[in-house]
Design a protein around this motif. Structure first.
Motif, PDB file in Angstrom:
ATOM      1  N   PRO A   9       0.792  -1.231   0.000  1.00 22.39           N
ATOM      2  CA  PRO A   9       0.000   0.000   0.000  1.00 22.39           C
ATOM      3  C   PRO A   9       0.819   1.274   0.000  1.00 22.39           C
ATOM      4  CG  PRO A   9      -0.060  -1.061   2.152  1.00 22.39           C
ATOM      5  CD  PRO A   9       0.579  -2.032   1.207  1.00 22.39           C
ATOM      6  N   ASP A  10       2.045   1.247   0.525  1.00 18.99           N
ATOM      7  CA  ASP A  10       2.845   2.461   0.554  1.00 18.99           C
ATOM      8  C   ASP A  10       3.297   2.892  -0.836  1.00 18.99           C
ATOM      9  OD1 ASP A  10       2.878   3.362   3.127  1.00 18.99           O
ATOM     10  OD2 ASP A  10       4.513   2.059   3.758  1.00 18.99           O
ATOM     11  N   SER A  11       3.167   2.025  -1.815  1.00 20.55           N
ATOM     12  CA  SER A  11       3.698   2.322  -3.136  1.00 20.55           C
ATOM     13  C   SER A  11       2.616   2.519  -4.185  1.00 20.55           C
ATOM     14  CB  SER A  11       4.629   1.188  -3.583  1.00 20.55           C
ATOM     15  OG  SER A  11       5.654   0.992  -2.644  1.00 20.55           O
ATOM     16  N   GLN A  12       1.379   2.553  -3.797  1.00 16.30           N
ATOM     17  CA  GLN A  12       0.305   2.720  -4.755  1.00 16.30           C
ATOM     18  C   GLN A  12       0.283   4.150  -5.277  1.00 16.30           C
ATOM     19  OE1 GLN A  12      -3.119   1.506  -2.585  1.00 16.30           O
ATOM     20  NE2 GLN A  12      -2.648  -0.666  -2.701  1.00 16.30           N
ATOM     21  N   HIS A  13       0.171   4.308  -6.585  1.00 15.40           N
ATOM     22  CA  HIS A  13       0.094   5.626  -7.202  1.00 15.40           C
ATOM     23  C   HIS A  13      -1.366   5.870  -7.565  1.00 15.40           C
ATOM     24  CE1 HIS A  13       4.555   5.138  -8.644  1.00 15.40           C
ATOM     25  NE2 HIS A  13       4.385   4.875  -7.364  1.00 15.40           N
ATOM     26  N   ARG A  14      -2.075   6.510  -6.679  1.00 18.47           N
ATOM     27  CA  ARG A  14      -3.517   6.636  -6.859  1.00 18.47           C
ATOM     28  C   ARG A  14      -3.926   8.090  -7.080  1.00 18.47           C
ATOM     29  NH1 ARG A  14      -5.853   2.823  -1.970  1.00 18.47           N
ATOM     30  NH2 ARG A  14      -5.414   0.813  -2.909  1.00 18.47           N
ATOM     31  N   GLY A  15      -5.112   8.254  -7.627  1.00 19.39           N
ATOM     32  CA  GLY A  15      -5.740   9.560  -7.721  1.00 19.39           C
ATOM     33  C   GLY A  15      -4.876  10.598  -8.402  1.00 19.39           C
ATOM     34  N   TYR A  27       7.728  13.614  -5.484  1.00 14.15           N
ATOM     35  CA  TYR A  27       7.620  14.473  -4.307  1.00 14.15           C
ATOM     36  C   TYR A  27       6.264  14.319  -3.640  1.00 14.15           C
ATOM     37  CZ  TYR A  27      11.877  16.509  -6.159  1.00 14.15           C
ATOM     38  OH  TYR A  27      13.162  16.666  -6.602  1.00 14.15           O
ATOM     39  N   ALA A  28       5.229  14.149  -4.446  1.00 11.60           N
ATOM     40  CA  ALA A  28       3.893  13.923  -3.881  1.00 11.60           C
ATOM     41  C   ALA A  28       3.852  12.610  -3.119  1.00 11.60           C
ATOM     42  CB  ALA A  28       2.842  13.931  -4.994  1.00 11.60           C
ATOM     43  N   LEU A  29       4.466  11.573  -3.699  1.00 13.42           N
ATOM     44  CA  LEU A  29       4.500  10.272  -3.031  1.00 13.42           C
ATOM     45  C   LEU A  29       5.372  10.317  -1.783  1.00 13.42           C
ATOM     46  CD1 LEU A  29       4.816   7.932  -6.161  1.00 13.42           C
ATOM     47  CD2 LEU A  29       2.756   8.470  -4.840  1.00 13.42           C
ATOM     48  N   LEU A  30       6.452  11.073  -1.846  1.00  8.03           N
ATOM     49  CA  LEU A  30       7.354  11.190  -0.701  1.00  8.03           C
ATOM     50  C   LEU A  30       6.640  11.807   0.491  1.00  8.03           C
ATOM     51  CD1 LEU A  30      10.263  10.782   0.284  1.00  8.03           C
ATOM     52  CD2 LEU A  30      10.817  13.036  -0.668  1.00  8.03           C
ATOM     53  N   ALA A  31       5.775  12.790   0.235  1.00  4.52           N
ATOM     54  CA  ALA A  31       4.999  13.433   1.297  1.00  4.52           C
ATOM     55  C   ALA A  31       3.693  12.695   1.578  1.00  4.52           C
ATOM     56  CB  ALA A  31       4.692  14.882   0.917  1.00  4.52           C
ATOM     57  N   ARG A  32       3.476  11.563   0.891  1.00  2.00           N
ATOM     58  CA  ARG A  32       2.291  10.725   1.076  1.00  2.00           C
ATOM     59  C   ARG A  32       0.984  11.463   0.764  1.00  2.00           C
ATOM     60  NH1 ARG A  32       6.595   8.584   2.410  1.00  2.00           N
ATOM     61  NH2 ARG A  32       6.831   6.996   4.041  1.00  2.00           N
ATOM     62  N   PHE A  33       1.029  12.368  -0.218  1.00  2.00           N
ATOM     63  CA  PHE A  33      -0.193  13.061  -0.595  1.00  2.00           C
ATOM     64  C   PHE A  33      -1.216  12.089  -1.182  1.00  2.00           C
ATOM     65  CE2 PHE A  33       2.191  17.322  -1.349  1.00  2.00           C
ATOM     66  CZ  PHE A  33       2.204  17.544   0.010  1.00  2.00           C
ATOM     67  N   ASP A  34      -0.740  10.939  -1.643  1.00  2.78           N
ATOM     68  CA  ASP A  34      -1.651   9.937  -2.194  1.00  2.78           C
ATOM     69  C   ASP A  34      -2.297   9.102  -1.106  1.00  2.78           C
ATOM     70  OD1 ASP A  34       0.921   8.888  -1.607  1.00  2.78           O
ATOM     71  OD2 ASP A  34       0.481   7.089  -2.784  1.00  2.78           O
ATOM     72  N   ARG A  35      -1.905   9.306   0.147  1.00  2.00           N
ATOM     73  CA  ARG A  35      -2.430   8.516   1.260  1.00  2.00           C
ATOM     74  C   ARG A  35      -2.880   9.460   2.374  1.00  2.00           C
ATOM     75  NH1 ARG A  35       1.710   5.365   3.496  1.00  2.00           N
ATOM     76  NH2 ARG A  35       0.094   4.085   4.434  1.00  2.00           N
ATOM     77  N   PRO A  36      -4.068  10.048   2.248  1.00  2.00           N
ATOM     78  CA  PRO A  36      -4.523  11.084   3.187  1.00  2.00           C
ATOM     79  C   PRO A  36      -4.791  10.585   4.599  1.00  2.00           C
ATOM     80  CG  PRO A  36      -6.290  10.479   1.684  1.00  2.00           C
ATOM     81  CD  PRO A  36      -5.051   9.821   1.165  1.00  2.00           C
ATOM     82  N   ILE A  37      -4.866   9.270   4.816  1.00  3.58           N
ATOM     83  CA  ILE A  37      -5.161   8.763   6.145  1.00  3.58           C
ATOM     84  C   ILE A  37      -4.171   9.303   7.175  1.00  3.58           C
ATOM     85  CG2 ILE A  37      -3.834   6.671   5.631  1.00  3.58           C
ATOM     86  CD1 ILE A  37      -6.816   6.977   8.068  1.00  3.58           C
ATOM     87  N   ALA A  76       6.027  16.574   5.863  1.00  8.49           N
ATOM     88  CA  ALA A  76       7.405  16.821   6.278  1.00  8.49           C
ATOM     89  C   ALA A  76       7.943  15.666   7.112  1.00  8.49           C
ATOM     90  CB  ALA A  76       7.482  18.126   7.071  1.00  8.49           C
ATOM     91  N   GLY A  77       7.100  15.140   7.995  1.00 12.31           N
ATOM     92  CA  GLY A  77       7.524  14.010   8.821  1.00 12.31           C
ATOM     93  C   GLY A  77       7.831  12.785   7.991  1.00 12.31           C
ATOM     94  N   CYS A  78       7.027  12.541   6.957  1.00 18.14           N
ATOM     95  CA  CYS A  78       7.264  11.388   6.080  1.00 18.14           C
ATOM     96  C   CYS A  78       8.561  11.555   5.300  1.00 18.14           C
ATOM     97  CB  CYS A  78       6.094  11.204   5.125  1.00 18.14           C
ATOM     98  SG  CYS A  78       4.589  10.602   5.920  1.00 18.14           S
ATOM     99  N   VAL A  79       8.806  12.770   4.818  1.00 16.86           N
ATOM    100  CA  VAL A  79      10.046  13.016   4.084  1.00 16.86           C
ATOM    101  C   VAL A  79      11.251  12.774   4.994  1.00 16.86           C
ATOM    102  CG1 VAL A  79      11.441  14.750   2.890  1.00 16.86           C
ATOM    103  CG2 VAL A  79       8.963  14.669   2.516  1.00 16.86           C
ATOM    104  N   TYR A  80      11.205  13.331   6.196  1.00 13.60           N
ATOM    105  CA  TYR A  80      12.312  13.152   7.146  1.00 13.60           C
ATOM    106  C   TYR A  80      12.486  11.677   7.497  1.00 13.60           C
ATOM    107  CZ  TYR A  80      14.959  13.444  11.504  1.00 13.60           C
ATOM    108  OH  TYR A  80      15.893  13.268  12.492  1.00 13.60           O
ATOM    109  N   ASN A  81      11.380  10.998   7.745  1.00 12.65           N
ATOM    110  CA  ASN A  81      11.436   9.576   8.081  1.00 12.65           C
ATOM    111  C   ASN A  81      12.071   8.766   6.946  1.00 12.65           C
ATOM    112  OD1 ASN A  81      10.273   7.340  10.003  1.00 12.65           O
ATOM    113  ND2 ASN A  81       9.713   6.699   7.939  1.00 12.65           N
ATOM    114  N   ASP A  82      11.718   9.085   5.694  1.00 17.90           N
ATOM    115  CA  ASP A  82      12.247   8.337   4.560  1.00 17.90           C
ATOM    116  C   ASP A  82      13.724   8.637   4.316  1.00 17.90           C
ATOM    117  OD1 ASP A  82       9.720   7.369   4.363  1.00 17.90           O
ATOM    118  OD2 ASP A  82       9.375   7.988   2.296  1.00 17.90           O
TER     119      ASP A  82
END
Length: 305
Positions: A9-15, A27-37, A76-82
């Motif tokens: 699920p972390d790699s799905q390119h949706r919407g 960059y959108a995937l890095l910030a998890r914009f595709d996963r609003p949860i 930002a947290g997701c980017v730093y974590n990655d």
């Protein structure tokens, strides 16, 4: 890059993220914009505090700022974590297609993107009174430490609870002018809630985590995962009930939490620790749990004082 199967699920390119040009999509995937949860779960504790303090209607603008801040700071947290976890991510099936681990985005570019997202957070920060802004800035240290917790403790989910619930402290400080008991109890309950739902989330990675040496509450609890999640959810409901009681000592106020409590009970009752897809579905259902708790705070906040 070919999107991996649905079991990752972390790699799905949706919407909208999937429709973006490749150079921007990373960059959108890095910030998890595709996963609003993620930003939704970060948003709820702050919105709860505003609602419990009676500001859900009068301070709708503050709730909107919190929503924007949640999107930016979760990103930002997701980017730093990655950035920190890029080597581990490359060895875990669910995360090996993340933008940095896969080479879609360079580490240098990720740091720049992190700075841009933090600037959005600064815009939100200046909307707060000084005392609430200080509380918000104090979150930087635990946020920075979080990615390293999975290397040194079996309970990184507890640290995530501290971080992801911080908005409750900020929202309550902004509305009440100080960190008083109702806000602190709300925050403590949110921490227990986060530990519960993130333990469910961690069930997806138990095998990979064990292989690469990453620690989690799902591994620590072993065969007692359901019981552990039940305890944390139960503690959350008890602490939220205490917070409500301090604001409005009325059994009807406590009854407003029953829908949320029932939903959390459903998660536990139907959780199969061996079913990764089912665990992910129950984790994601916490966006509804957050809404149900918000409804309780809204009712009590608008009818108190």
């Amino acid at each position: 890059m070919t999107p991996p199967p649905d079991i990752v699920p972390d790699s799905q390119h949706r919407g909208l993220a999937g429709a973006l040009p490749p150079g921007v999509r990373g960059y959108a995937l890095l910030a998890r914009f595709d996963r609003p949860i993620g930003w939704q779960l970060l948003f709820w504790p702050g919105a709860w505090a505003i609602a419990l303090a009676g500001g859900a209607i009068d301070r709708w603008d503050l709730i909107a700022w919190f929503a924007l801040g949640s999107v930016a700071m979760r990103g930002a947290g997701c980017v730093y974590n990655d950035i920190v976890d890029r080597d581990i991510d490359a060895r875990v099936e669910r995360t090996r297609h993340r933008p940095i681990a896969s080479g879609m985005v360079s580490v240098r570019a990720a740091w720049i993107w992190l700075g841009v997202l933090c600037l959005v957070g600064v815009v939100v920060l200046i909307q707060l009174h000084a005392h609430a802004a200080i509380v918000a800035v104090a979150s930087i240290a635990p946020v920075a430490a979080y990615p390293f917790m999975k290397r040194i403790t079996w309970w990184p989910q507890a640290w995530l609870g501290i971080v992801f619930s911080w908005g409750a402290l900020v929202g309550w400080s902004e509305m009440a002018g100080a960190l008083t008991a109702p806000g602190l109890l709300l925050y403590a309950g949110a921490i227990a809630w986060v530990i519960g739902y993130d333990t469910i989330y961690a069930l997806q990675d138990r095998e990979d985590d064990a292989l690469v040496g990453v620690r989690s509450s799902a591994l620590a609890l072993g065969a007692r995962v359901r019981q552990g999640v039940a305890v944390f959810y139960g503690v959350a409901v008890l602490l939220w009930s205490a917070s409500l009681w301090l604001v409005r000592p009325d059994p009807l106020a406590l009854a407003s939490l029953l829908p949320a409590a029932a939903h959390l009970g459903w998660q536990v009752a139907t959780l199969d620790p061996g079913d990764g897809a089912g665990a992910l579905a129950r984790f994601r259902s916490n966006r509804l749990a957050g809404l149900l708790v918000f409804a309780a705070w809204f009712v009590v906040g608008q009818t108190s004082g």
